[in-house]
Design a protein around this motif. Structure first.
Motif, PDB file in Angstrom:
ATOM      1  N   SER A   1       0.846  -1.180   0.000  1.00  0.00           N
ATOM      2  CA  SER A   1       0.000   0.000   0.000  1.00  0.00           C
ATOM      3  C   SER A   1       0.894   1.246   0.000  1.00  0.00           C
ATOM      4  N   SER A   2       0.302   2.384   0.275  1.00  0.00           N
ATOM      5  CA  SER A   2       1.056   3.616   0.059  1.00  0.00           C
ATOM      6  C   SER A   2       0.572   4.719   0.986  1.00  0.00           C
ATOM      7  N   CYS A   3       1.480   5.601   1.363  1.00  0.00           N
ATOM      8  CA  CYS A   3       1.122   6.761   2.192  1.00  0.00           C
ATOM      9  C   CYS A   3       0.180   7.689   1.442  1.00  0.00           C
TER      10      CYS A   3
ATOM     11  N   PRO B   1      -7.107   7.850  -9.227  1.00  0.00           N
ATOM     12  CA  PRO B   1      -7.585   6.464  -9.248  1.00  0.00           C
ATOM     13  C   PRO B   1      -6.536   5.491  -8.703  1.00  0.00           C
ATOM     14  N   TYR B   2      -5.248   5.803  -8.940  1.00  0.00           N
ATOM     15  CA  TYR B   2      -4.190   4.932  -8.380  1.00  0.00           C
ATOM     16  C   TYR B   2      -4.321   4.895  -6.862  1.00  0.00           C
ATOM     17  N   GLY B   3      -4.369   6.083  -6.262  1.00  0.00           N
ATOM     18  CA  GLY B   3      -4.472   6.135  -4.795  1.00  0.00           C
ATOM     19  C   GLY B   3      -5.752   5.475  -4.320  1.00  0.00           C
TER      20      GLY B   3
ATOM     21  N   PHE C   1       6.256   5.115   2.212  1.00  0.00           N
ATOM     22  CA  PHE C   1       6.408   6.528   1.891  1.00  0.00           C
ATOM     23  C   PHE C   1       7.133   6.593   0.541  1.00  0.00           C
ATOM     24  N   ASN C   2       8.292   7.158   0.413  1.00  0.00           N
ATOM     25  CA  ASN C   2       8.875   7.256  -0.933  1.00  0.00           C
ATOM     26  C   ASN C   2      10.096   6.354  -1.117  1.00  0.00           C
ATOM     27  N   PRO C   3       9.906   5.206  -1.758  1.00  0.00           N
ATOM     28  CA  PRO C   3      11.011   4.261  -1.927  1.00  0.00           C
ATOM     29  C   PRO C   3      12.020   4.780  -2.953  1.00  0.00           C
TER      30      PRO C   3
ATOM     31  N   GLN D   1       8.524   9.499 -13.710  1.00  0.00           N
ATOM     32  CA  GLN D   1       7.556  10.386 -13.049  1.00  0.00           C
ATOM     33  C   GLN D   1       8.062  10.795 -11.659  1.00  0.00           C
ATOM     34  N   ASN D   2       8.919   9.948 -11.081  1.00  0.00           N
ATOM     35  CA  ASN D   2       9.359  10.191  -9.701  1.00  0.00           C
ATOM     36  C   ASN D   2      10.674  10.974  -9.668  1.00  0.00           C
ATOM     37  N   LEU D   3      10.880  11.638  -8.541  1.00  0.00           N
ATOM     38  CA  LEU D   3      11.998  12.566  -8.413  1.00  0.00           C
ATOM     39  C   LEU D   3      13.367  11.925  -8.593  1.00  0.00           C
ATOM     40  N   VAL D   4      13.640  10.861  -7.837  1.00  0.00           N
ATOM     41  CA  VAL D   4      15.027  10.372  -7.816  1.00  0.00           C
ATOM     42  C   VAL D   4      15.476   9.768  -9.149  1.00  0.00           C
TER      43      VAL D   4
ATOM     44  N   LEU E   1      16.351  18.965 -14.451  1.00  0.00           N
ATOM     45  CA  LEU E   1      15.228  18.588 -13.592  1.00  0.00           C
ATOM     46  C   LEU E   1      14.292  19.782 -13.439  1.00  0.00           C
ATOM     47  N   SER E   2      12.997  19.523 -13.537  1.00  0.00           N
ATOM     48  CA  SER E   2      12.002  20.558 -13.214  1.00  0.00           C
ATOM     49  C   SER E   2      11.558  20.336 -11.777  1.00  0.00           C
ATOM     50  N   VAL E   3      11.742  21.362 -10.964  1.00  0.00           N
ATOM     51  CA  VAL E   3      11.286  21.277  -9.564  1.00  0.00           C
ATOM     52  C   VAL E   3       9.873  21.842  -9.518  1.00  0.00           C
ATOM     53  N   PHE E   4       8.922  20.996  -9.131  1.00  0.00           N
ATOM     54  CA  PHE E   4       7.504  21.383  -9.232  1.00  0.00           C
ATOM     55  C   PHE E   4       7.094  22.299  -8.078  1.00  0.00           C
ATOM     56  N   GLY E   5       7.530  23.530  -8.145  1.00  0.00           N
ATOM     57  CA  GLY E   5       7.061  24.535  -7.189  1.00  0.00           C
ATOM     58  C   GLY E   5       8.010  24.761  -6.034  1.00  0.00           C
TER      59      GLY E   5
ATOM     60  N   VAL F   1       7.969  18.341   0.965  1.00  0.00           N
ATOM     61  CA  VAL F   1       8.683  17.454   1.888  1.00  0.00           C
ATOM     62  C   VAL F   1       8.160  16.024   1.736  1.00  0.00           C
ATOM     63  N   ARG F   2       9.094  15.069   1.638  1.00  0.00           N
ATOM     64  CA  ARG F   2       8.733  13.658   1.544  1.00  0.00           C
ATOM     65  C   ARG F   2       9.671  12.839   2.425  1.00  0.00           C
ATOM     66  N   ASP F   3       9.237  11.611   2.724  1.00  0.00           N
ATOM     67  CA  ASP F   3      10.044  10.690   3.543  1.00  0.00           C
ATOM     68  C   ASP F   3      10.633   9.642   2.590  1.00  0.00           C
TER      69      ASP F   3
ATOM     70  N   ARG G   1       3.770  24.278  -9.720  1.00  0.00           N
ATOM     71  CA  ARG G   1       3.418  23.126  -8.895  1.00  0.00           C
ATOM     72  C   ARG G   1       2.819  22.011  -9.766  1.00  0.00           C
ATOM     73  N   ARG G   2       2.976  20.768  -9.314  1.00  0.00           N
ATOM     74  CA  ARG G   2       2.346  19.634 -10.002  1.00  0.00           C
ATOM     75  C   ARG G   2       1.006  19.347  -9.327  1.00  0.00           C
ATOM     76  N   GLU G   3      -0.065  19.253 -10.129  1.00  0.00           N
ATOM     77  CA  GLU G   3      -1.382  18.986  -9.557  1.00  0.00           C
ATOM     78  C   GLU G   3      -1.376  17.677  -8.757  1.00  0.00           C
ATOM     79  N   GLY G   4      -1.996  17.750  -7.593  1.00  0.00           N
ATOM     80  CA  GLY G   4      -2.136  16.526  -6.789  1.00  0.00           C
ATOM     81  C   GLY G   4      -1.031  16.327  -5.773  1.00  0.00           C
ATOM     82  N   ASP G   5       0.026  17.138  -5.846  1.00  0.00           N
ATOM     83  CA  ASP G   5       1.106  16.986  -4.857  1.00  0.00           C
ATOM     84  C   ASP G   5       0.652  17.459  -3.480  1.00  0.00           C
ATOM     85  N   VAL G   6       0.985  16.686  -2.466  1.00  0.00           N
ATOM     86  CA  VAL G   6       0.745  17.167  -1.101  1.00  0.00           C
ATOM     87  C   VAL G   6       1.966  17.973  -0.681  1.00  0.00           C
TER      88      VAL G   6
HETATM   89  C1  WQD Z   1       8.372  13.597  -4.877  1.00  0.00           C
HETATM   90  C2  WQD Z   1       8.554  15.098  -4.827  1.00  0.00           C
HETATM   91  C3  WQD Z   1       7.302  16.293  -6.497  1.00  0.00           C
HETATM   92  C4  WQD Z   1       9.466  14.724  -9.949  1.00  0.00           C
HETATM   93  C5  WQD Z   1       4.396   9.120  -5.689  1.00  0.00           C
HETATM   94  C6  WQD Z   1       3.128   8.361  -5.407  1.00  0.00           C
HETATM   95  C7  WQD Z   1       3.390   7.344  -4.340  1.00  0.00           C
HETATM   96  C8  WQD Z   1       4.521   6.465  -4.774  1.00  0.00           C
HETATM   97  C9  WQD Z   1       5.765   7.310  -4.961  1.00  0.00           C
HETATM   98  C10 WQD Z   1       3.914   4.485  -6.016  1.00  0.00           C
HETATM   99  C11 WQD Z   1       7.249  15.859  -5.045  1.00  0.00           C
HETATM  100  C12 WQD Z   1       8.801  16.459  -6.705  1.00  0.00           C
HETATM  101  C13 WQD Z   1       9.038  14.967  -8.649  1.00  0.00           C
HETATM  102  C14 WQD Z   1      10.064  15.764 -10.687  1.00  0.00           C
HETATM  103  C15 WQD Z   1       9.799  17.232  -8.803  1.00  0.00           C
HETATM  104  N1  WQD Z   1       4.210   5.796  -5.962  1.00  0.00           N
HETATM  105  N2  WQD Z   1       9.217  16.203  -8.093  1.00  0.00           N
HETATM  106  N3  WQD Z   1      10.212  16.996 -10.081  1.00  0.00           N
HETATM  107  O1  WQD Z   1       4.527  12.125  -5.715  1.00  0.00           O
HETATM  108  O2  WQD Z   1       5.623  11.907  -3.424  1.00  0.00           O
HETATM  109  O3  WQD Z   1       4.748   9.873  -4.561  1.00  0.00           O
HETATM  110  O4  WQD Z   1       5.446   8.247  -6.006  1.00  0.00           O
HETATM  111  O5  WQD Z   1       3.873   3.701  -5.110  1.00  0.00           O
HETATM  112  O6  WQD Z   1       2.235   6.570  -4.146  1.00  0.00           O
HETATM  113  O7  WQD Z   1       2.163   9.268  -4.915  1.00  0.00           O
HETATM  114  O8  WQD Z   1       6.789  10.981  -5.442  1.00  0.00           O
HETATM  115  O9  WQD Z   1       8.940  11.185  -6.610  1.00  0.00           O
HETATM  116  O10 WQD Z   1       6.807  11.794  -7.854  1.00  0.00           O
HETATM  117  O11 WQD Z   1       7.639  13.290  -6.066  1.00  0.00           O
HETATM  118  O12 WQD Z   1       9.947  18.353  -8.286  1.00  0.00           O
HETATM  119  O13 WQD Z   1      10.465  15.624 -11.870  1.00  0.00           O
HETATM  120  O14 WQD Z   1       9.414  15.485  -5.891  1.00  0.00           O
HETATM  121  O15 WQD Z   1       6.637  17.526  -6.703  1.00  0.00           O
HETATM  122  O16 WQD Z   1       7.278  17.002  -4.233  1.00  0.00           O
HETATM  123  P1  WQD Z   1       5.366  11.348  -4.776  1.00  0.00           P
HETATM  124  P2  WQD Z   1       7.560  11.769  -6.587  1.00  0.00           P
END
Ligand code: WQD
Length: 339
Positions: free
Chosen positions: A124-126, A149-151, A179-181, A199-202, A216-220, A231-233, A295-300
């Protein structure tokens, strides 16, 4: 003891297979190869010297699932990773996500509840918490209406498992809310292999550092956080994998307090996007080109785990740091790209 790992050729799945084998479990993998490569088996074998049994199978095929469990009647536990997991894609293809993520879960549960006693670990997921009202986030935080829908498939999946556990007393389940693997196995034999544009940051950071992406585009950077970025874990995937083995063993050894439990899996520490970039630059020695965009829509704004329950009840604690994870992710990227 034979354990089925669905999605076992994926990022978290493959790392969990390694830790299961290290713990002495016999592993059989199901994967439909929609988001993974069969060559991951070579990486697992290179690390553990044991090649897991692999069966290519689409879990939406009810007959195939039934045939699998007849063939592998000695499977006593399942760790279920197989699912579609791209937040953005799920908005465009909701029915694919509901079919793939939920029908496969129901078919697995139908097989497991027909067994005298089975253990089930659910990925599951945070994301189920949405923007939590309080930080750090405990397992008692309210589940918020899903932002995608994923969440929603994760939330509904947990409810399906909860109701199944309520009906079938011999069935035992744990939902692990990641949280964020991030990161990769220190051997660089396995790691994250995102298809297409990450799609993910790292992975986007490591591909940018490797020259595959321009910047890299930093979303906000106008969020109410210490530097304006979210902030993420970020939890090392190897720490996460070890938690799965501990959760499975908890059920097999009957140490669970109820037959449906939930644990948050994080480090308990939040990092901003800019802090991740800064840490990556320190461990890699690479100056990362980036720009601040909308900002990216849907980001907490912020999400990081309260780890007390996992530490005290599961007996698990993350051991690897953000720097360790970013260093391993970079070493993996360089290996994959031949740098
Ligand atoms: C992390 C932060 C972005 C990409 C999602 C899912 C979660 C899990 C992990 C599946 C955010 C910022 C990101 C980029 C950026 N997925 N970012 N530029 O959204 O926290 O979690 O992925 O299990 O369920 O919700 O992870 O890595 O996409 O984003 O600035 O090119 O990095 O805005 O703040 P997220 P993420």
């Amino acid at each position: 003891m034979k354990i089925l790992v669905t999605g076992g050729l994926g990022f978290i799945g493959s790392h969990t297979v390694v830790e299961l084998q290290n713990a002495g479990y016999e592993v059989v993998i199901i994967d439909d190869l929609s988001n993974a490569s069969e060559s991951v088996l070579d990486g697992i074998e290179a690390i553990t010297s044991t090649r897991p049994v692999f069966e290519k199978l689409d879990l939406r095929d009810r007959n195939a699932v039934s045939a699998f469990f007849k063939k592998h009647a000695d499977v006593e536990g399942v760790i279920h990773f197989a699912a579609s997991k791209a937040v953005g894609e799920s908005v465009h293809k909701p029915l694919l996500y509901y079919e793939n993520n939920l029908s496969s879960l129901v078919y697995l549960l139908q097989e497991l509840t027909a067994k005298p006693e089975a253990s089930f670990i659910f990925s599951s997921s945070c994301t189920v918490y949405g923007q939590a009202d309080e930080l750090p986030i405990t397992e008692n935080a309210p589940v918020k209406p899903a932002e995608s829908p994923y969440g929603n498939t994760k939330q509904i999946g947990e409810e399906i498992i909860r109701d199944t556990a309520h009906k079938f007393e011999d069935f035992k389940a744990i939902a692990l809310r990641y949280f964020n693997p991030i990161g990769a196995h220190q051997s660089t034999e396995i790691g994250e292999l995102p298809l297409g544009v990450p799609q993910n940051l790292v992975p986007f950071i490591t591909q940018t550092a490797a020259g595959l992406r321009e910047e890299l585009s930093v979303f906000g950077n106008d969020y109410p956080t210490r530097d304006g970025t979210c902030v993420r874990d970020y939890i090392h995937v190897v720490d996460l994998a070890k938690a799965h083995v501990m959760a499975l063993t908890r059920l097999i050894e009957g140490k669970n307090k109820s037959n449906y439990e939930v644990f948050n899996l994080g480090t308990g520490t939040g990092s901003t996007v800019l802090e991740v970039i800064e840490t990556f630059e320190k461990v890699s020695g690479v100056k990362l080109p980036y720009k601040i965009v909308d900002r990216r829509e849907g980001d907490v704004v912020a999400a990081y785990a309260d780890t007390e329950k996992a530490n005290n009840e599961l007996g698990w604690k993350s051991e690897l740091s953000l720097a360790d994870a970013l260093d391993s992710a970079w070493k993996w990227e360089k290996k994959v790209r031949g740098i």
